[in-house]
Design a protein around this motif. Structure first.
Motif, short mmCIF file in Angstrom:
data_model
loop_
_atom_site.label_atom_id
_atom_site.label_comp_id
_atom_site.label_asym_id
_atom_site.label_seq_id
_atom_site.Cartn_x
_atom_site.Cartn_y
_atom_site.Cartn_z
N ALA A 1 0.96 -1.32 0.01
CA ALA A 1 0.27 -0.01 -0.07
C ALA A 1 0.85 1.14 -0.08
CB ALA A 1 -0.91 0.08 1.21
N ASN A 2 1.77 1.17 0.72
CA ASN A 2 2.83 2.33 0.79
C ASN A 2 3.84 2.75 -0.51
OD1 ASN A 2 2.34 2.93 3.46
ND2 ASN A 2 3.99 1.81 4.32
N ALA A 3 3.83 1.49 -1.23
CA ALA A 3 4.60 1.73 -2.56
C ALA A 3 3.49 2.25 -3.31
CB ALA A 3 5.02 0.50 -2.93
N MET A 4 2.37 1.86 -3.58
CA MET A 4 1.16 2.28 -4.33
C MET A 4 1.07 3.67 -4.11
SD MET A 4 -1.47 -0.65 -5.35
CE MET A 4 -1.55 -1.45 -3.51
N VAL A 5 0.96 4.32 -2.97
CA VAL A 5 0.45 5.56 -2.56
C VAL A 5 1.85 6.33 -2.86
CG1 VAL A 5 0.28 7.23 -0.82
CG2 VAL A 5 -0.78 5.16 -0.71
N ALA A 6 2.97 6.00 -2.63
CA ALA A 6 4.22 6.68 -3.27
C ALA A 6 4.17 6.94 -4.68
CB ALA A 6 5.46 5.95 -2.76
N ARG A 7 3.69 6.07 -5.34
CA ARG A 7 3.90 6.21 -6.83
C ARG A 7 2.64 7.05 -7.23
NH1 ARG A 7 5.32 0.45 -6.73
NH2 ARG A 7 3.21 -0.34 -6.75
N LEU A 8 1.75 7.02 -6.68
CA LEU A 8 0.45 7.91 -7.09
C LEU A 8 0.95 9.38 -6.82
CD1 LEU A 8 -2.43 6.01 -5.56
CD2 LEU A 8 -2.27 6.68 -7.88
N GLN A 9 1.63 9.42 -5.72
CA GLN A 9 2.02 11.13 -5.14
C GLN A 9 2.93 11.35 -6.14
OE1 GLN A 9 2.90 10.37 -1.14
NE2 GLN A 9 1.11 10.85 -0.35
N ALA A 10 4.04 10.62 -6.73
CA ALA A 10 4.96 10.73 -7.49
C ALA A 10 4.32 11.17 -9.10
CB ALA A 10 6.08 9.76 -7.57
N THR A 11 3.25 10.56 -9.45
CA THR A 11 2.78 10.50 -10.73
C THR A 11 1.84 11.70 -10.73
OG1 THR A 11 2.77 8.42 -10.88
CG2 THR A 11 1.33 9.65 -12.44
N PHE A 12 1.07 11.94 -9.75
CA PHE A 12 -0.07 13.18 -9.60
C PHE A 12 0.37 14.38 -8.69
CE2 PHE A 12 -2.14 9.17 -10.54
CZ PHE A 12 -2.88 9.56 -11.97
N SER A 13 0.64 15.25 -9.02
CA SER A 13 0.78 16.75 -8.15
C SER A 13 -0.02 17.77 -8.75
CB SER A 13 2.36 16.94 -8.46
OG SER A 13 2.63 18.16 -7.52
N PRO A 14 -1.21 18.04 -7.78
CA PRO A 14 -1.55 17.45 -6.53
C PRO A 14 -2.38 16.12 -6.96
CG PRO A 14 -2.90 18.99 -6.97
CD PRO A 14 -2.02 18.99 -7.88
N LEU A 15 -2.44 15.17 -5.80
CA LEU A 15 -3.18 13.99 -6.13
C LEU A 15 -4.70 14.45 -5.58
CD1 LEU A 15 -3.43 10.77 -6.20
CD2 LEU A 15 -2.80 10.60 -3.98
#
Length: 264
Positions: free
Chosen positions: A111-125
């Protein structure tokens, strides 16, 4: 004589059938009459007990002291194994709920890995960026099709007026209902949002398997309680079931560490 008996029996069947039909009609009429006289609504007990939000460490410490006063023996034993529970606070908005949805049925590390990828991909999420993303982009973040649909449904709901941060101003029951109205957001997800994003002191995700197993171990139960049984058990911890949930998770982690199991 035999013929006479046969006729009487035949006639008796006819009378019985007619009587049964009449009886059914009268029974239905009586049932409708009783239904009309019965009260239309029942006042149900509140699912969540109101209380000040647990939004910082000081509030958590005070609530933990209150929980220990309610159930000193059990709480003391769990504290001895797991120590004081962490706050685990999340932001009370879109990104916070996204993180909870992503964590459904996966390990904490995943879960932490997916959240990190989402935050890196979308700014802002946020809802706008998620709605604008294609399926391939979301899949590259590690999301399954079900979680992609859930995130899109959440984005659409917030775009259409669901104010996630504003849910803190509602009664907990109303906030819970507003959340589970979003496709892909179930009771477990809603309870975690109430607990960790809004700081509700009495939110209790009884469907959580780790909570169920922790309760089995802490209370010496023969079998792991299901969600309904755990709800009943947790009545002893009202109005601080949210603190009890945090404590049970901390206790479970402590038990696994003592047993040499790598914790998540």
């Amino acid at each position: 004589m035999a013929g006479t008996v046969s006729k009487k029996r035949g006639g008796g069947k006819g009378v019985t059938t007619n009587a049964r039909k009449a009886g059914v009609k009268r029974s239905a009429t009586v049932k409708r009459s009783v239904a009309k006289r019965a009260p239309k609504t029942r006042v149900a007990a509140p699912r969540y007990h109101p209380g000040p939000p647990i939004a910082d460490e000081a509030a958590l410490a005070a609530a933990l002291a209150g929980l220990q006063a309610l159930d000193p023996e059990t709480v003391g034993a769990m504290l001895a194994v797991g120590g004081p529970p962490p706050l685990r606070w999340r932001e009370p908005g879109f990104a916070g709920l996204v993180a909870i949805i992503v964590s459904q049925q996966v390990s904490v590390a995943s879960a932490n890995a997916m959240v990190a990828r989402l935050q890196a991909t979308f700014s802002p999420l946020d809802a706008t960026s998620v709605l604008a993303a294609d399926a391939a982009t979301l899949k590259a973040c590690g999301l399954s099709q079900a979680k992609t649909r859930a995130l899109r449904a959440l984005a659409e709901a917030t775009t259409n007026g669901l104010d996630l941060a504003g849910l803190a101003a509602l009664e907990a029951e109303a906030a819970h209902e507003a959340l589970i109205a979003v496709k892909g957001v179930g009771p477990w997800t809603a309870d975690l949002f109430l607990l960790f994003c809004l700081g509700h002191p009495d939110a209790f995700p009884a469907g959580d398997l780790a909570l169920q197993e922790a309760a089995r171990l802490a209370l010496g139960l023969k079998q792991r309680p299901d969600a309904r049984k755990l709800e009943q058990i947790a009545e002893r911890w009202r109005p601080l079931r949210g603190v009890a949930a945090r404590l049970l998770w901390a206790y479970y982690r402590g038990v696994k560490q003592r047993a040499g199991v790598v914790g998540e």
